[in-house]
Design a protein around this motif. Structure first.
Motif, PDB file in Angstrom:
ATOM      1  N   ASN A  15       3.390   2.649  -9.699  1.00 57.13           N
ATOM      2  CA  ASN A  15       3.650   3.907  -9.010  1.00 57.13           C
ATOM      3  C   ASN A  15       2.732   4.091  -7.807  1.00 57.13           C
ATOM      4  N   ILE A  16       1.498   3.600  -7.892  1.00 58.45           N
ATOM      5  CA  ILE A  16       0.627   3.635  -6.718  1.00 58.45           C
ATOM      6  C   ILE A  16       1.198   2.736  -5.625  1.00 58.45           C
ATOM      7  N   GLY A  17       1.794   1.624  -6.019  1.00 60.90           N
ATOM      8  CA  GLY A  17       2.462   0.777  -5.037  1.00 60.90           C
ATOM      9  C   GLY A  17       3.619   1.478  -4.366  1.00 60.90           C
ATOM     10  N   PHE A  18       4.384   2.275  -5.119  1.00 64.10           N
ATOM     11  CA  PHE A  18       5.462   3.046  -4.510  1.00 64.10           C
ATOM     12  C   PHE A  18       4.922   4.090  -3.539  1.00 64.10           C
ATOM     13  N   CYS A  19       3.749   4.667  -3.855  1.00 61.95           N
ATOM     14  CA  CYS A  19       3.140   5.640  -2.943  1.00 61.95           C
ATOM     15  C   CYS A  19       2.667   4.992  -1.647  1.00 61.95           C
ATOM     16  N   SER A  20       2.522   3.672  -1.648  1.00 59.82           N
ATOM     17  CA  SER A  20       2.025   2.967  -0.462  1.00 59.82           C
ATOM     18  C   SER A  20       3.131   2.483   0.454  1.00 59.82           C
ATOM     19  N   ILE A  21       4.372   2.821   0.177  1.00 54.68           N
ATOM     20  CA  ILE A  21       5.475   2.301   0.986  1.00 54.68           C
ATOM     21  C   ILE A  21       5.412   2.853   2.404  1.00 54.68           C
ATOM     22  N   ASP A  22       5.257   4.166   2.536  1.00 55.79           N
ATOM     23  CA  ASP A  22       5.201   4.785   3.856  1.00 55.79           C
ATOM     24  C   ASP A  22       3.779   4.859   4.396  1.00 55.79           C
ATOM     25  N   THR A  23       2.840   5.240   3.555  1.00 57.53           N
ATOM     26  CA  THR A  23       1.434   5.363   3.961  1.00 57.53           C
ATOM     27  C   THR A  23       0.590   4.521   3.030  1.00 57.53           C
ATOM     28  N   PRO A  24      -0.113   3.519   3.529  1.00 55.53           N
ATOM     29  CA  PRO A  24      -0.894   2.642   2.648  1.00 55.53           C
ATOM     30  C   PRO A  24      -1.996   3.401   1.920  1.00 55.53           C
ATOM     31  N   VAL A  25      -2.242   2.982   0.685  1.00 48.77           N
ATOM     32  CA  VAL A  25      -3.348   3.508  -0.112  1.00 48.77           C
ATOM     33  C   VAL A  25      -4.452   2.459  -0.080  1.00 48.77           C
TER      34      VAL A  25
END
Length: 691
Positions: free
Chosen positions: A313-323
């Motif tokens: 899920n953290i990877g999905f959060c990084s699709i538009d804005t990198p974490v």
């Protein structure tokens, strides 16, 4: 609240609603059984109004409805009940009044007298006696009124008759003496008036006597009361049903009231609603016998899937804005944020992400204990102090017994510790300073983050102190790009969640979500479990090899992988992509005329991991890149990849040309790599764009 939320509250507190419903219903049933049974007897009475053809009789008919209501009210009056009570020993008028009722029948001249009593025979006797007594009193009152009216009319007749005799004598006397015609005319007119009045009064008296004769009994009993066979009160079935309904309403109101007054948070749905951000993962509560497996859980542990879900899920959060810089904190101490941060870093590293874990809790650090690092070793506090000193000041001495993450000297190399997990480095808290907020808010901390950006880490995870009561986490949140809140669901409070959300929003950090920690297993819910393919004893090691590498390897005759497939992660040479396709997709596409590549088997993955140059031996046999960098930060050579361990030039004939490095803010290769590592496809030959 919506209907769905009301339903969720009632479903959560169904036991309270059921208890209230059953308690009130049982109380009504028991009270009905304990009550003395009362029998009801009723007598039906009629009000008779006789009419004729004249207008007065028609008006009496119109007034009959009001007369019925009047008589029904008078039947329960004190004179009637007092006389009836005197007929029954031990009964008084007040007790009888509480058991007597009179009701009218709509659009009729009937009304009913009902009496309740412990004895059915006595109830019928009381009802009949009340009816007879009321009729007798009404007849007596009517007769008394008629007699009074007759007496008045009779007196008026006598008086009029005397006046007539007096006027007649005067006329006779005048005629015999003076014979005055004018005076005689006046007396004769008066005599005529008196005679007319006498006739009217006499006619009224006759009419009164006639009316009394006709309407003497205008009240009559239509139906006598008889002893009832069954009690009228209590109504056990009705009382029990009313008690159940009342208890249901009370239970619903109590459940809604407790929900409003309850400050606890026990479900992920309520947590997401209060926090305003999604729940990225749920970490299940383990038994006391399995507490040693909380950190770095082993195979077949239910916690493994929880951290894999969190990583995905953290990877999905990084699709538009990198974490890139992730802050992990909690509202209060003891909610498990350090354990979650450590396990997340381990699983990120196992997925092939070069991860740095920093213990930013310089009050009660925990990561050095989890990873077996001495508390006396240099860490974050020492690194900040080193950043505040001049470049000529020597760095703090470092124990020679530990391994360095790099071979060449970076300014932060002395404070990075290599862990037993490949691709994972640790920066402990170091010596505890007396003023952690001043250190975190200093220019030296900004310099540290600037120097940290020069290292090739895919993600940097900060284990921060709790938010409430301390300013450390708020200061650090303003320095990173993403934040994650860990919530101990067994002791979470609504006010703490709201305060934590407000503090994080004030810092301007991007909140990607929260993690539910220590969630108890619920019967009928999704239980934590671990699954893998039958016979796969090294499923976690398979995640250490990038999926794009596994997809692109070729098999030699005999089933052994090609030599190129045995390279470690740091030894993979960049591939020149074709026009219009990203590098990862080009690596996945086989050449024309070649057979499709097959996924690596568990045995092959194990051989790759245990080979001298494999990913499983990274940090042991193969050298680590001298200057690891974050993919989103600046590079010394913007159009080439950092030099790898192979030692070859970027544009040497042995390897294709390098792919340009994405600039900060672009959707770079780290996102593609994360998605490729975490989501293996069933069909390895399919391109990313076709999934």
């Amino acid at each position: 609240m919506t209907i769905a939320q009301y339903a969720a509250v009632l479903a959560k507190r169904w036991w309270l609603v059921a208890i209230c419903c059953l308690a009130v219903g049982a109380g009504a049933l028991i009270a009905s059984k304990l009550m003395t049974p009362l029998y009801q007897a009723s007598v039906l009475m009629q009000v008779t109004v006789r009419t004729g053809n004249n207008l007065a009789d028609y008006n009496n008919l119109l007034a009959s409805d009001q007369l019925v209501d009047t008589e029904a009210t008078l039947v329960t009056s004190q004179p009637v009940l007092s006389e009836v009570a005197s007929h029954f020993p031990g009964l008084n008028a007040s007790t009888l009044a509480s058991r007597v009722s009179a009701t009218t029948e709509t659009n009729t001249q009937l009304f009913k007298i009902s009496v309740l009593d412990e004895s059915p025979t006595r109830a019928a006797a009381l009802a009949n006696d009340i009816a007879q007594t009321f009729i007798k009193q009404q007849d007596a009152a009517i007769q008394q009124d008629n007699q009074r009216s007759q007496q008045q009319l009779q007196q008026e007749l006598t008086s009029t008759e005397e006046q007539i005799n007096s006027v007649s004598n005067q006329i006779s006397k005048i005629e015999s003496t003076s014979n005055d015609q004018q005076q005689i005319s006046v007396l004769q007119a008066r005599l005529k008036a008196l005679q007319d009045r006498y006739s009217q009064v006499q006619e009224a008296l006759v009419q009164l006597e006639l009316t009394e004769a006709e309407n003497g009994n205008f009240l009559r009993i239509v139906q006598q009361a008889s002893p009832p066979s069954s009690p009228a009160q209590p109504r056990t079935l009705l009382n029990t049903g009313a008690g159940l309904v009342t208890g249901l309403l009370i239970g619903v109101l109590v459940a809604l009231l407790l929900e409003q007054l309850d400050t606890r948070v026990r479900t992920g749905e309520l947590l997401a609603q209060l926090f305003g951000y999604p729940v990225l993962a749920t970490v299940w509560r383990v038994r006391s016998s399995e507490e040693k497996e909380i950190f770095n859980p082993k195979d077949h542990s239910g916690l493994i899937e929880s951290y894999r879900i969190l990583r995905t899920n953290i990877g999905f959060c990084s699709i538009d804005t990198p974490v890139n810089y992730l802050l992990i904190t909690s509202s209060l101490p003891g909610e498990g944020k350090s354990t979650v941060a450590a396990n997340l870093a381990i699983f990120m590293a196992k997925a092939g992400k070069r991860t740095l874990l920093i213990d930013a809790d310089m009050r009660r650090p925990m990561l050095h204990r989890l990873f077996g690092v001495s508390a006396a070793e240099a860490g974050l506090s020492s690194a900040i102090m080193a950043m505040s000193q001049s470049s000529t000041t020597p760095l703090p001495s470092v124990s020679s017994s530990r391994k360095r993450p790099t071979e060449q000297g970076g300014i932060l190399d002395s404070f990075l510790y290599e862990t037993s997990t490949a691709n994972l480095w640790l920066m402990p808290a170091g010596h505890l300073p007396p003023n952690p907020p001043e250190l975190l808010d200093s220019q030296a901390m900004r310099n540290l983050l600037s120097n940290l950006a020069d290292y090739y880490f895919d993600i940097v995870i900060f284990d921060a102190p709790p938010l409430l009561g301390l300013s450390d986490a708020s200061i650090l949140a303003s320095r990173v790009d993403s934040a994650l809140l860990v919530v101990d669901i067994t002791r979470a409070r609504k006010e703490h969640i709201r305060q934590s959300r407000a503090l994080l929003r004030q810092t301007g950090v991007r909140i990607i979500g929260c993690v539910v920690n220590k969630q108890k297993e619920q019967r009928g819910g999704i239980a934590p479990y671990y699954y893998q393919a039958a016979g796969d004893e090294h499923s976690e090691f398979g995640s250490l090899t990038p999926v794009s590498h596994r997809w692109g390897q070729e098999r030699q005759p005999g089933g052994e992988p090609s030599p190129a497939s045995t390279k470690g992660i740091g030894q993979l040479s960049p591939v020149q992509p074709s026009a219009g396709l990203p590098a990862t997709a080009q690596q996945q596409r086989p050449a024309a005329g070649q057979p499709l590549a097959e996924p690596a088997t568990p045995a092959q993955v194990q051989r790759v991991m245990t080979s001298p140059g494999g990913a499983g031996s990274e940090g042991k046999g193969s050298p680590v890149p001298s200057r690891p960098r974050l993919a989103r930060e600046r590079y010394s050579a913007p159009n080439t990849w950092p030099q790898r361990e192979s030692g070859q030039e970027p544009n040497s004939p042995a390897e294709p040309a390098e792919t340009p490095i994405p600039r900060p803010g672009q959707r770079g290769s780290d996102i593609t790599e994360l998605k490729t590592l975490e989501m293996p496809s069933i069909e390895p030959h399919r391109q990313r764009g076709e999934r």
